[in-house]
Design a protein around this motif. Structure first.
Motif, PDB file in Angstrom:
ATOM      1  N   ASP A 108      11.537  62.482  57.416  1.00 17.04           N
ATOM      2  CA  ASP A 108      12.265  61.403  58.100  1.00 17.04           C
ATOM      3  C   ASP A 108      13.488  60.977  57.299  1.00 17.04           C
ATOM      4  N   ASP A 109      13.331  60.881  55.974  1.00 21.60           N
ATOM      5  CA  ASP A 109      14.470  60.521  55.129  1.00 21.60           C
ATOM      6  C   ASP A 109      15.539  61.611  55.156  1.00 21.60           C
ATOM      7  N   GLU A 110      15.101  62.875  55.176  1.00 23.10           N
ATOM      8  CA  GLU A 110      16.061  63.981  55.270  1.00 23.10           C
ATOM      9  C   GLU A 110      16.882  63.872  56.552  1.00 23.10           C
ATOM     10  N   ARG A 111      16.191  63.622  57.688  1.00 25.96           N
ATOM     11  CA  ARG A 111      16.893  63.491  58.970  1.00 25.96           C
ATOM     12  C   ARG A 111      17.877  62.330  58.922  1.00 25.96           C
ATOM     13  N   LEU A 112      17.440  61.223  58.358  1.00 24.47           N
ATOM     14  CA  LEU A 112      18.309  60.049  58.257  1.00 24.47           C
ATOM     15  C   LEU A 112      19.532  60.364  57.397  1.00 24.47           C
ATOM     16  N   LEU A 113      19.314  61.011  56.255  1.00 22.24           N
ATOM     17  CA  LEU A 113      20.426  61.356  55.371  1.00 22.24           C
ATOM     18  C   LEU A 113      21.399  62.306  56.063  1.00 22.24           C
ATOM     19  N   ARG A 114      20.876  63.302  56.760  1.00 20.35           N
ATOM     20  CA  ARG A 114      21.751  64.238  57.491  1.00 20.35           C
ATOM     21  C   ARG A 114      22.564  63.495  58.553  1.00 20.35           C
ATOM     22  N   ASP A 115      21.902  62.592  59.264  1.00 21.33           N
ATOM     23  CA  ASP A 115      22.591  61.804  60.292  1.00 21.33           C
ATOM     24  C   ASP A 115      23.701  60.951  59.661  1.00 21.33           C
ATOM     25  N   LEU A 116      23.377  60.284  58.570  1.00 22.69           N
ATOM     26  CA  LEU A 116      24.377  59.441  57.900  1.00 22.69           C
ATOM     27  C   LEU A 116      25.547  60.260  57.384  1.00 22.69           C
ATOM     28  N   LEU A 117      25.258  61.417  56.785  1.00 16.42           N
ATOM     29  CA  LEU A 117      26.338  62.280  56.289  1.00 16.42           C
ATOM     30  C   LEU A 117      27.204  62.781  57.439  1.00 16.42           C
ATOM     31  N   GLY A 118      26.578  63.112  58.564  1.00 18.90           N
ATOM     32  CA  GLY A 118      27.341  63.539  59.730  1.00 18.90           C
ATOM     33  C   GLY A 118      28.233  62.428  60.255  1.00 18.90           C
ATOM     34  N   ARG A 119      27.694  61.226  60.337  1.00 15.61           N
ATOM     35  CA  ARG A 119      28.486  60.085  60.808  1.00 15.61           C
ATOM     36  C   ARG A 119      29.604  59.750  59.827  1.00 15.61           C
ATOM     37  N   LEU A 120      29.337  59.893  58.536  1.00 11.96           N
ATOM     38  CA  LEU A 120      30.368  59.641  57.522  1.00 11.96           C
ATOM     39  C   LEU A 120      31.512  60.647  57.683  1.00 11.96           C
ATOM     40  N   GLY A 121      31.153  61.900  57.927  1.00  9.84           N
ATOM     41  CA  GLY A 121      32.155  62.945  58.116  1.00  9.84           C
ATOM     42  C   GLY A 121      32.990  62.760  59.372  1.00  9.84           C
ATOM     43  N   HIS A 122      32.423  62.086  60.349  1.00 11.21           N
ATOM     44  CA  HIS A 122      33.143  61.839  61.602  1.00 11.21           C
ATOM     45  C   HIS A 122      33.799  60.473  61.629  1.00 11.21           C
ATOM     46  N   GLY A 123      33.715  59.740  60.542  1.00 11.63           N
ATOM     47  CA  GLY A 123      34.392  58.449  60.454  1.00 11.63           C
ATOM     48  C   GLY A 123      33.707  57.332  61.205  1.00 11.63           C
ATOM     49  N   THR A 124      32.425  57.507  61.570  1.00 14.78           N
ATOM     50  CA  THR A 124      31.745  56.453  62.320  1.00 14.78           C
ATOM     51  C   THR A 124      31.019  55.456  61.417  1.00 14.78           C
ATOM     52  N   ILE A 125      30.914  55.776  60.125  1.00 18.28           N
ATOM     53  CA  ILE A 125      30.427  54.786  59.151  1.00 18.28           C
ATOM     54  C   ILE A 125      31.374  54.818  57.967  1.00 18.28           C
ATOM     55  N   GLU A 126      31.423  53.694  57.260  1.00 13.66           N
ATOM     56  CA  GLU A 126      32.291  53.574  56.083  1.00 13.66           C
ATOM     57  C   GLU A 126      31.603  54.143  54.860  1.00 13.66           C
ATOM     58  N   GLY A 127      32.360  54.795  54.000  1.00 17.17           N
ATOM     59  CA  GLY A 127      31.861  55.264  52.723  1.00 17.17           C
ATOM     60  C   GLY A 127      31.952  54.172  51.687  1.00 17.17           C
ATOM     61  N   PRO A 128      31.446  54.454  50.489  1.00 20.75           N
ATOM     62  CA  PRO A 128      31.480  53.457  49.415  1.00 20.75           C
ATOM     63  C   PRO A 128      32.869  53.075  49.002  1.00 20.75           C
TER      64      PRO A 128
END
Length: 128
Positions: A108-128
């Motif tokens: 579940d954590d792997e899926r969440l991390l992959r989702d977050l990394l994908g969203r980060l790459g598409h600009g839908t979440i802010e990075g640090p």
């Protein structure tokens, strides 16, 4: 003065940070102590705040002859992320550290991390 039962420093730091987060305003050591219902001695609170300041977790400003403290991170999640970044920044085997971290994730954590990394790459979440 109340005996802390020699609780771990991390637990004490968490209690002090929780008091600062709940306040939404800078607090002096005596104010933090009161918000903790006197569970810690004023000198213990002052020492914890000084250590948190040295770590860059809280900022301080003059409040008369004392300092008032404000958290630099907004919550526990941001604090954990800051600690993780700090560990990575220490140098050494960055690939190894990340590999060990990722290998310990649940599916579940792997899926969440992959989702977050994908969203980060598409600009839908802010990075640090």
């Amino acid at each position: 003065m109340t005996d802390t039962g020699r609780r771990p420093a991390g637990e004490l730091e968490s209690a002090v940070l929780a008091a600062l987060w709940a306040a939404h305003t800078p607090l002096t050591p005596p104010q933090v102590q009161r918000r903790l219902d006197g569970a810690l001695a004023r000198t213990t609170v002052a020492t914890i705040l000084a250590r948190l300041h040295e770590k860059g977790t809280v900022a301080r400003s003059r409040a008369g002859r004392a300092y008032a403290y404000t958290p630099v991170v907004e919550d526990e999640a941001a604090l954990a992320a800051r600690r993780m970044h700090s560990e990575l920044a220490k140098g050494g085997d960055r690939d190894g550290v990340l590999a060990h971290f990722v290998s310990g994730l649940t599916r579940d954590d792997e899926r969440l991390l992959r989702d977050l990394l994908g969203r980060l790459g598409h600009g839908t979440i802010e990075g640090p």
